[in-house]
Design a protein around this motif. Structure first.
Motif, short mmCIF file in Angstrom:
data_model
loop_
_atom_site.label_atom_id
_atom_site.label_comp_id
_atom_site.label_asym_id
_atom_site.label_seq_id
_atom_site.Cartn_x
_atom_site.Cartn_y
_atom_site.Cartn_z
N GLN A 1 2.32 2.53 -0.64
CA GLN A 1 1.81 2.40 0.72
C GLN A 1 0.44 1.73 0.64
OE1 GLN A 1 3.81 3.64 3.37
NE2 GLN A 1 5.28 3.98 1.71
N ASP A 2 -0.04 1.27 1.78
CA ASP A 2 -1.38 0.70 1.87
C ASP A 2 -1.57 -0.40 0.83
OD1 ASP A 2 -1.98 2.47 3.97
OD2 ASP A 2 -2.51 4.04 2.55
N GLU A 3 -2.50 -0.24 -0.12
CA GLU A 3 -2.78 -1.29 -1.10
C GLU A 3 -1.59 -1.58 -2.00
OE1 GLU A 3 -6.24 -0.44 -3.34
OE2 GLU A 3 -7.58 -0.34 -1.60
N GLN B 1 7.63 -1.00 -5.71
CA GLN B 1 8.56 0.13 -5.77
C GLN B 1 8.90 0.44 -7.22
OE1 GLN B 1 13.00 -0.01 -4.84
NE2 GLN B 1 12.21 0.96 -2.97
N SER C 1 -3.38 1.00 -7.80
CA SER C 1 -2.37 1.00 -6.74
C SER C 1 -0.99 0.60 -7.23
CB SER C 1 -2.82 0.05 -5.61
OG SER C 1 -4.07 0.42 -5.12
N GLN D 1 2.20 9.36 6.38
CA GLN D 1 2.78 8.56 5.32
C GLN D 1 3.06 9.38 4.07
OE1 GLN D 1 -0.44 5.74 5.08
NE2 GLN D 1 0.84 4.12 5.94
N GLN E 1 1.52 -1.59 -0.98
CA GLN E 1 2.66 -1.94 -0.14
C GLN E 1 3.51 -3.01 -0.81
OE1 GLN E 1 3.03 -0.50 3.08
NE2 GLN E 1 5.09 -1.38 3.05
N GLY E 2 4.83 -2.82 -0.77
CA GLY E 2 5.74 -3.80 -1.35
C GLY E 2 6.12 -3.52 -2.79
N ASP F 1 7.85 4.44 -3.38
CA ASP F 1 7.39 3.26 -2.65
C ASP F 1 5.89 3.31 -2.43
OD1 ASP F 1 9.79 1.65 -1.98
OD2 ASP F 1 10.43 3.49 -0.99
#
Length: 224
Positions: free
Chosen positions: A159-161, A166, A130, A40, A163-164, A157
């Motif tokens: 990742q993990d915690e 940007q 995060s 990742q 995520q979503g 972007d």
């Protein structure tokens, strides 16, 4: 997202949006970020190029205009002034349509709403945990984010915690940061247009100190 409507469900949303405030964005720093595995991790050459661009910014001050969207519908436009000093300090003052002040001093994020005469306190490390705005202020907060360069924009972007989430950054030909876009998985998006910029000019330490005005209620949401 703080790093403004960074940082009222409003008080907490502002912190996430800034930086900000929600930008700065926006609070900031030493938060425990989930580590991305090797598959990742961001493309090294691009990440290092962006790291070098941001490393040139020690202080940055100017004006902002923030356009806020929910599910691609513009819901508000905010204007004000900001100042940041890496690695962890941020001043974000919204002048219109409503007044508010967000100060991140490295340990605590202070969000002051003069209309309701209340200041809310957040632990800085938890507020921006995060959040992709971290890469603006914290040079070591790169694990857990995927970074790419596309059509003149840096796209970060989570990742993990994260995520979503940007963050998109755009620099001008003089390598000044002039635009940021912060979005999340819930259809909220803020576009920050920066102007009257002063880069790497001294900023008085008191700019990042918040003194609670007399008669103002304190809402301490720090979790010790």
């Amino acid at each position: 997202m703080v790093l403004s409507t960074l940082f009222k469900k409003a008080a907490h949303s502002s912190v996430v949006r800034a930086v900000m405030a929600t930008t700065f964005c926006v609070a900031l720093i030493t938060s425990p970020i989930a580590q991305a595995n090797q598959a990742q991790s961001e493309p090294a050459p691009q990440a290092e190029t962006l790291r070098a661009l941001l490393a040139n910014i020690q202080t940055l001050a100017g004006r902002f205009e923030q356009h806020i969207y929910e599910n691609e519908e513009k819901v508000e436009v905010m204007q004000g002034i900001f100042a940041l000093q890496r690695p962890s300090q941020l001043y974000w003052e919204t002048e219109s349509p409503d007044e508010s002040v967000l100060v991140a001093d490295g340990e605590t994020v202070w969000y002051y709403n003069p209309f309701i005469e209340q200041v809310s306190l957040f632990a800085q490390s938890q507020t921006m945990a995060s959040n992709p705005l971290l890469v603006l202020l914290e040079s070591d907060a790169w694990d857990g984010f995927y970074i790419q360069f596309d059509q003149g924009r840096w796209i970060i972007d989570g990742q993990d915690e994260a995520q979503g989430q940007q963050l998109v950054l755009r620099f001008n030909s003089a390598n000044l940061l002039v635009e940021m876009e912060l979005s999340d998985a819930y259809g909220q998006r803020s576009v920050f247009m920066l102007s009257d910029l002063q880069e790497n000019q001294p900023i008085a330490p008191k700019r990042f100190e918040f003194i609670v005005p007399d008669g103002v209620d304190i809402d301490d949401q720090r979790d010790y």
